[in-house]
Design a protein around this motif. Structure first.
Motif, PDB file in Angstrom:
ATOM      1  N   LEU A 107       3.646   3.702   8.076  1.00  0.00           N
ATOM      2  CA  LEU A 107       3.759   2.430   7.361  1.00  0.00           C
ATOM      3  C   LEU A 107       3.531   2.657   5.865  1.00  0.00           C
ATOM      4  O   LEU A 107       4.245   3.424   5.251  1.00  0.00           O
ATOM      5  CB  LEU A 107       2.759   1.419   7.930  1.00  0.00           C
ATOM      6  CG  LEU A 107       2.965   1.048   9.399  1.00  0.00           C
ATOM      7  CD1 LEU A 107       1.719   0.412   9.975  1.00  0.00           C
ATOM      8  CD2 LEU A 107       4.141   0.104   9.524  1.00  0.00           C
ATOM      9  N   GLY A 108       2.531   2.017   5.315  1.00  0.00           N
ATOM     10  CA  GLY A 108       2.260   2.099   3.871  1.00  0.00           C
ATOM     11  C   GLY A 108       2.507   0.739   3.249  1.00  0.00           C
ATOM     12  O   GLY A 108       3.101  -0.146   3.873  1.00  0.00           O
ATOM     13  N   ASP A 109       2.030   0.577   2.014  1.00  0.00           N
ATOM     14  CA  ASP A 109       2.229  -0.695   1.310  1.00  0.00           C
ATOM     15  C   ASP A 109       3.724  -0.892   1.058  1.00  0.00           C
ATOM     16  O   ASP A 109       4.270  -0.375   0.087  1.00  0.00           O
ATOM     17  CB  ASP A 109       1.526  -0.666  -0.058  1.00  0.00           C
ATOM     18  CG  ASP A 109       0.014  -0.742   0.067  1.00  0.00           C
ATOM     19  OD1 ASP A 109      -0.479  -1.307   1.058  1.00  0.00           O
ATOM     20  OD2 ASP A 109      -0.670  -0.248  -0.851  1.00  0.00           O
ATOM     21  N   GLY A 110       4.343  -1.659   1.932  1.00  0.00           N
ATOM     22  CA  GLY A 110       5.782  -1.867   1.797  1.00  0.00           C
ATOM     23  C   GLY A 110       6.103  -3.027   0.869  1.00  0.00           C
ATOM     24  O   GLY A 110       7.239  -3.193   0.422  1.00  0.00           O
ATOM     25  N   ARG A 111       5.072  -3.845   0.618  1.00  0.00           N
ATOM     26  CA  ARG A 111       5.310  -4.989  -0.276  1.00  0.00           C
ATOM     27  C   ARG A 111       4.047  -5.298  -1.080  1.00  0.00           C
ATOM     28  O   ARG A 111       3.790  -6.441  -1.424  1.00  0.00           O
ATOM     29  CB  ARG A 111       5.740  -6.195   0.539  1.00  0.00           C
ATOM     30  CG  ARG A 111       4.745  -6.588   1.626  1.00  0.00           C
ATOM     31  CD  ARG A 111       5.104  -7.939   2.127  1.00  0.00           C
ATOM     32  NE  ARG A 111       4.244  -8.348   3.220  1.00  0.00           N
ATOM     33  CZ  ARG A 111       4.173  -9.584   3.641  1.00  0.00           C
ATOM     34  NH1 ARG A 111       4.902 -10.517   3.080  1.00  0.00           N
ATOM     35  NH2 ARG A 111       3.403  -9.919   4.636  1.00  0.00           N
ATOM     36  N   ALA A 112       3.273  -4.266  -1.327  1.00  0.00           N
ATOM     37  CA  ALA A 112       2.021  -4.491  -2.058  1.00  0.00           C
ATOM     38  C   ALA A 112       1.774  -3.331  -3.003  1.00  0.00           C
ATOM     39  O   ALA A 112       2.263  -2.224  -2.787  1.00  0.00           O
ATOM     40  CB  ALA A 112       0.862  -4.608  -1.074  1.00  0.00           C
ATOM     41  N   LEU A 113       1.013  -3.608  -4.042  1.00  0.00           N
ATOM     42  CA  LEU A 113       0.628  -2.563  -4.989  1.00  0.00           C
ATOM     43  C   LEU A 113      -0.836  -2.728  -5.349  1.00  0.00           C
ATOM     44  O   LEU A 113      -1.290  -3.829  -5.664  1.00  0.00           O
ATOM     45  CB  LEU A 113       1.427  -2.692  -6.288  1.00  0.00           C
ATOM     46  CG  LEU A 113       2.839  -2.129  -6.349  1.00  0.00           C
ATOM     47  CD1 LEU A 113       3.370  -2.284  -7.767  1.00  0.00           C
ATOM     48  CD2 LEU A 113       2.852  -0.655  -5.940  1.00  0.00           C
ATOM     49  N   GLN A 142      -5.144  -6.004  -5.668  1.00  0.00           N
ATOM     50  CA  GLN A 142      -3.839  -5.691  -5.094  1.00  0.00           C
ATOM     51  C   GLN A 142      -2.888  -6.874  -5.228  1.00  0.00           C
ATOM     52  O   GLN A 142      -3.286  -8.018  -4.997  1.00  0.00           O
ATOM     53  CB  GLN A 142      -4.017  -5.343  -3.604  1.00  0.00           C
ATOM     54  CG  GLN A 142      -2.798  -4.644  -3.022  1.00  0.00           C
ATOM     55  CD  GLN A 142      -2.733  -4.749  -1.510  1.00  0.00           C
ATOM     56  OE1 GLN A 142      -2.728  -5.845  -0.959  1.00  0.00           O
ATOM     57  NE2 GLN A 142      -2.670  -3.625  -0.832  1.00  0.00           N
ATOM     58  N   LEU A 143      -1.671  -6.585  -5.601  1.00  0.00           N
ATOM     59  CA  LEU A 143      -0.637  -7.633  -5.626  1.00  0.00           C
ATOM     60  C   LEU A 143       0.148  -7.519  -4.330  1.00  0.00           C
ATOM     61  O   LEU A 143       0.702  -6.463  -4.027  1.00  0.00           O
ATOM     62  CB  LEU A 143       0.307  -7.439  -6.818  1.00  0.00           C
ATOM     63  CG  LEU A 143      -0.329  -7.383  -8.201  1.00  0.00           C
ATOM     64  CD1 LEU A 143       0.754  -7.254  -9.279  1.00  0.00           C
ATOM     65  CD2 LEU A 143      -1.194  -8.619  -8.469  1.00  0.00           C
ATOM     66  N   LYS A 144       0.189  -8.604  -3.564  1.00  0.00           N
ATOM     67  CA  LYS A 144       0.906  -8.582  -2.275  1.00  0.00           C
ATOM     68  C   LYS A 144       2.168  -9.424  -2.412  1.00  0.00           C
ATOM     69  O   LYS A 144       2.083 -10.613  -2.715  1.00  0.00           O
ATOM     70  CB  LYS A 144      -0.024  -9.126  -1.185  1.00  0.00           C
ATOM     71  CG  LYS A 144       0.584  -9.140   0.211  1.00  0.00           C
ATOM     72  CD  LYS A 144      -0.495  -9.374   1.264  1.00  0.00           C
ATOM     73  CE  LYS A 144       0.111  -9.630   2.623  1.00  0.00           C
ATOM     74  NZ  LYS A 144      -0.902  -9.847   3.652  1.00  0.00           N
ATOM     75  N   GLY A 145       3.312  -8.777  -2.225  1.00  0.00           N
ATOM     76  CA  GLY A 145       4.594  -9.469  -2.378  1.00  0.00           C
ATOM     77  C   GLY A 145       5.294  -9.047  -3.661  1.00  0.00           C
ATOM     78  O   GLY A 145       6.198  -9.734  -4.154  1.00  0.00           O
TER      79      GLY A 145
END
Ligand SMILES: Nc1ncnc2c1ncn2[C@@H]1O[C@H](COP(=O)(O)OP(=O)(O)OP(=O)(O)O)[C@@H](O)[C@H]1O
Length: 491
Positions: free
Chosen positions: A93-99, A115-118
């Motif tokens: 997986l991994g942060d697919g839509r987050a930083l 963290q920014l999600k989206g």
């Protein structure tokens, strides 16, 4: 993208210790700019505790940070790599839509992930668009804040912004980004990823990092990695007990949604139980009830066994011995969970000290609640305030008999009745985020741009043990409907 002024204005103090780990664990990447960021909600009390200035956060440049359009000085955006067992199937997986934009150092000296999600696609996005929509981000904001109010360790929500871009699911939806604050985002799945993709030295680096970040105060004994496993087991045992005591159903307890810090994470398909029933499932994707309310402790133990498996090479150089140590540690989970749960249940019944008959007393009450579809939260609330008429099974002889035993048990305590009442008030919430209330708040916010319903709900949820008159209005469960409530893993 770095802007010194934003840093000075808002009070961000960024550091980025995670980037000291081998590069296998993350990908450095800038957020995707969005066209028209607009602040929807800002958590001013959380901002204050983080040492951030509300006015600066609300300003155009402050909002640009929440949208990923500007990075404060010291930020180093990166997407974290992890794996996970999703409904028992192992996946990368991994942060697919987050930083993770960095770690902020708070005035209290804590280090928290921001963290920014989206925030758009990353190297781990697989087929996804990397985006999130307003409804689910506001839902995460509300439920995580309610969990915090209930005293349950959780990631927090600092802000939600809309991006000015539509996203497409079954329909067109407003795009949004949630700013999440967490002790860290290290997951059981991060260790699974290290075990699968890295060398033993990579795994050791992650374990050392996690120990130093979350368990530096604990006793490492002569085996620091075994101590790490045992400390995580302790925190998770306490956490899951708190979920059970509050009637919280996570809904998607995959190993990528279990943190090493012991905080609740990922508010996708979660919900709170109304009528007590251990078989309750809300998530529409959980067809087999794997993550039903009553299964949560067993699933937590299963997830922790995956953590132990990942740690095996560090536990002992001989595999057989490592397995023995791991199994031994995992055996301890149910005991830790159960003792926290039992103590919590005692407190919910106003009992200060243990007596052998307590387990029977609690079990009988829960069995009666199951049989009579009694509302979990409101039954304990009625017992707290002696309003037996509000208990679903109040007219039944078996309930009266139970009540008599409970009263005798209370009477044997050296503490006063008033002390017992105060303990119950502090242990039984007046309100939980009822599904119909959450949906109504989201509908007003997303469909009509009216945040007032959500703000009012948040006010009562933030202080659930206050037992104020205005909370009464929020206490009622939804009217029964033909269809059971279902949550969707909305994005
Ligand atoms: N729209 C999307 N685009 C790309 N990846 C996605 C998208 N939605 C979810 N993912 C990824 O799929 C995986 C599982 O998603 P899930 O909904 O459990 O997590 P999440 O809510 O995005 O993140 P978190 O667990 O951090 O709260 C995660 O790795 C997530 O980053």
């Amino acid at each position: 993208m770095t802007d010194q002024n934003t840093n000075i204005d808002a009070g961000w103090k960024f550091d980025h210790s995670y980037a000291s780990l081998p590069e296998l664990f993350y990908s450095k990447i800038n957020p995707n700019p969005v066209p028209a960021p607009d602040l929807v909600i800002l958590n001013t009390s959380l901002a204050a505790s983080l040492g951030l200035k509300t006015e600066a956060l609300k300003s155009e440049r402050g909002v640009a940070v929440f949208a990923g359009n500007e990075m404060p000085a010291g930020a180093l955006p990166l997407a974290q790599a992890y794996a996970g067992h999703q409904f028992a199937y192992f996946t990368m997986l991994g942060d697919g839509r987050a930083l993770l934009i960095g770690e902020h150092l708070t005035p209290a000296g804590e280090r928290v992930d921001i963290q920014l999600k989206g925030s758009g696609r990353t190297p781990y996005s697989r087929g996804g668009d990397g985006k999130a929509s307003l409804g689910p981000m506001l839902r995460e904001y509300m439920i995580s804040e309610a969990m915090h109010g209930l005293g349950i360790p959780t990631t927090r929500s600092l802000a939600v912004v809309t991006t000015g871009q539509s996203i497409y699911r079954e329909m067109e939806l407003p795009g949004a980004i949630l700013t999440r604050v967490a002790a860290s985002h290290i997951r059981v799945g991060t260790f699974q990823y290290a075990a699968q993709q890295g060398s033993v030295e990579d795994l050791r680096a992650l374990a050392d990092y996690t120990w130093n970040r979350h368990y530096a105060e604990a006793d490492p004994g002569d085996n620091r990695y075994l101590a790490l496993l045992k400390e995580v087991i302790k925190r998770q045992g306490e956490l899951i007990a708190k979920w059970q005591l509050a009637g919280f159903i996570h809904g998607v307890m995959n190993t990528d949604n279990m943190t090493l810090s012991g905080e609740t994470i990922d508010y996708g398909p979660c919900a709170f139980m109304d009528a007590y029933n251990p078989a309750t499932v809300f998530s529409s994707i959980d067809r087999e009830g794997r993550y039903a309310y009553g299964n949560q402790p067993n699933i937590a133990a299963w997830n922790l066994a995956r953590l132990a498996e990942a740690l095996l090479p560090l536990l002992h150089e001989e595999e057989e011995k490592a397995v023995e140590l791991a199994e031994d540690a995992i055996q301890g989970f149910i005991d830790v969970f159960y003792s926290h749960w039992l103590n919590g249940m005692r407190a919910k019944l106003g009992l200060f000290h243990p007596e052998p008959e307590d387990e029977g007393l609690i079990k009988t009450l829960l069995d009666l609640m199951t049989e009579h579809h009694a509302d979990y939260t409101n039954t304990f609330k009625a017992l707290t305030f002696g309003k037996l008429e509000d208990v679903a099974m109040s007219g039944r002889d078996d309930f009266r008999q139970w009540h008599g035993h409970w009263q005798e048990r209370l009477g044997r305590q050296t503490k006063s009745a008033e002390d017992a009442h105060q303990l119950m008030r502090a242990s039984n919430p007046a309100v939980i985020p009822r599904n119909h209330r959450v949906e109504a708040a989201l509908e007003a916010a997303v469909e009509r741009g009216d945040l007032s319903v959500l703000e009012k709900l948040l006010t009562v949820l933030r202080n659930p043990y206050a037992h104020t008159v205005e909370q009464d209005e929020y206490a009622a469960p939804a009217e029964p409907t033909t269809y059971p409530y279902r949550t969707f893993c909305g994005t």
